[in-house]
Design an enzyme around this catalytic site. Sequence first.
Site, PDB file in Angstrom:
ATOM      1  N   SER A 224       2.126 -23.261  -6.659  1.00 62.00           N
ATOM      2  CA  SER A 224       2.802 -22.419  -5.676  1.00 62.00           C
ATOM      3  C   SER A 224       3.817 -23.271  -4.909  1.00 62.00           C
ATOM      4  O   SER A 224       4.700 -23.855  -5.521  1.00 62.00           O
ATOM      5  CB  SER A 224       1.775 -21.744  -4.764  1.00 62.00           C
ATOM      6  N   GLU A 345       0.534 -12.703 -11.674  1.00 58.43           N
ATOM      7  CA  GLU A 345       0.854 -13.341 -10.395  1.00 58.43           C
ATOM      8  C   GLU A 345       0.986 -12.331  -9.255  1.00 58.43           C
ATOM      9  O   GLU A 345       0.574 -12.579  -8.127  1.00 58.43           O
ATOM     10  CB  GLU A 345       2.181 -14.112 -10.520  1.00 58.43           C
ATOM     11  N   HIS A 449      -2.310 -15.011  -9.003  1.00 55.27           N
ATOM     12  CA  HIS A 449      -1.695 -16.228  -8.478  1.00 55.27           C
ATOM     13  C   HIS A 449      -2.779 -17.179  -7.977  1.00 55.27           C
ATOM     14  O   HIS A 449      -3.615 -16.804  -7.165  1.00 55.27           O
ATOM     15  CB  HIS A 449      -0.756 -15.846  -7.323  1.00 55.27           C
TER      16      HIS A 449
END
Length: 537
Positions: A224, A345, A449
């Site tokens: 991320s 995600e 995610h």
Amino acid sequence: MTRTLSLLTAALLTVASAQDTTAPAPALPPTTQAAPPAAPGLPVRAQVTSGLLVGREAGGVRVWQGIPYAAPPVGERRWKAPEPAPLWVGERDASRPGNVCVQPRPPLAGGGLRGAEDCLYLNVYAPANAARAPVMVWIHGGSFRSGAGSDYDGRVLARERGVVVVTVNYRLGPLGFLAAPGLLEGRTDGNYGLLDQQAALRWVRANAAAFGGDPANVTVFGESAGGMSLCAQLASPGAAGLFDKAVLQSGPCTPSINIAALPDALNTGAAYARDLGCPDGSAACLRAVPVERLLTTPVPGRRAPGSVALPPVYGDAVLPRSPQEVFQSGEVNRVPVMIGSNLDEGTLFVAPIAGAGRDLPLWQYWGLVALLERWNAPRVLANYLTRDYPTVGLTASAVVTDGLFACPVNDITRDLARVVPVYAYEFRDQAAPSELKPTTSVPRYGAFHAAELISVFGTPLTDFADPAQFTPAQATLARTLRTYWTNFARTGNPNGPGLPVWRPLTPAQNNVLTFQPGDIHEIIDFRQEHRCDVWDH
């Protein structure tokens, strides 16, 4: 593409704001985790450049925590490049993590602030018998405003895979990424968090041998915002030579919501300085502002709630050019790269928008697409039909997945593969363990995610996911991922005995290795699956 992606996130979050002004932010791992207790075990010592450290050894792993890699960035050092850590006399206790970098505490954790400005610390996990072991330096995520190195435990990687793991704190939010006219020094303004990461990597080069690590074999890995940071470091002249390999997990740094041009950042910084009571924007005035005010004063500007107000900046000495331009030109820091994203995600980000008890209204989805694409809206609607998904929320999740993660990550991948060895992946465990509560709009999170993190580390992330919930097939997949990751750290090639072959990506074929329990195979239709042609305009 970057204009579209910026609108995409703004539109999604505007939907949340329009329906519920108290809509929660996405549950990003694992900022609510309390600081771990002192490491158990017997004392173990390491001599580093600043002095003698005393850590702990237990279960075949040696752990040193709370190691200062730079001087505290406080007082006159606020908003300056990090300086070397001070020396100490005698032994320094390294059995507990240092302060995390100051950040807002999530409302569910009681609100307020967490951490302190004095936060430039790192943690080391090493096999007890390490000798010139590969070194893996972890850069945490958290939207450039939250998270800490100590939220992640490197013991399993060290014990199981024989690598030295280093987890790093770096300055966050306005303290890490504010660019303002009064803070200009030479050609540097903003990007203090990126400079911290570079300082930590220089420290690792200088001190890895003290822990049994090989200072000539350093791999950076991050997810991320951590992956976006490393994406930026590949384009930063100051990072050249600081690492030998890079692993980017769900970290596209090219979309405009994840990077800012210096003139735009300076305009925002000047307005922010005025709101902080510094109309002249002077460094002296800004450095006198209490940290509580810095973090509770909203950053000015038109943006959707929840978006990154102060991302990294390009146009200064740290990032002279945009990463997208650098990647397209091929003028990157040339190291082998492993890069990928997750199949679903977007579910993590869309789930809170409509609330727990209702789906995303169809008319708002149509409005979202119209806002995103304007004249191109019919093309998007034709490719993301709500009838093809169980809920409207899952339709919106697919839009976020493809437009914000899968396609820009693949764009970066193909650019890098023209000049360096690149291994591309997609994590596809659609039954990945999760502590997240399903909603009506997102009844399943799939390969969401950050879902791969508990596989890569082999340890739980508090209130997020726990490898204790793995099925046997998921546990096998997790060990396989750790083997690929650490093989790559060891040699620059993830392949090894007993593993499915992972070929380097060729831009023409765009071959991507997919990971799911009991099934690891290569695909060559990644861009078709994620409808990247919809976003290529």
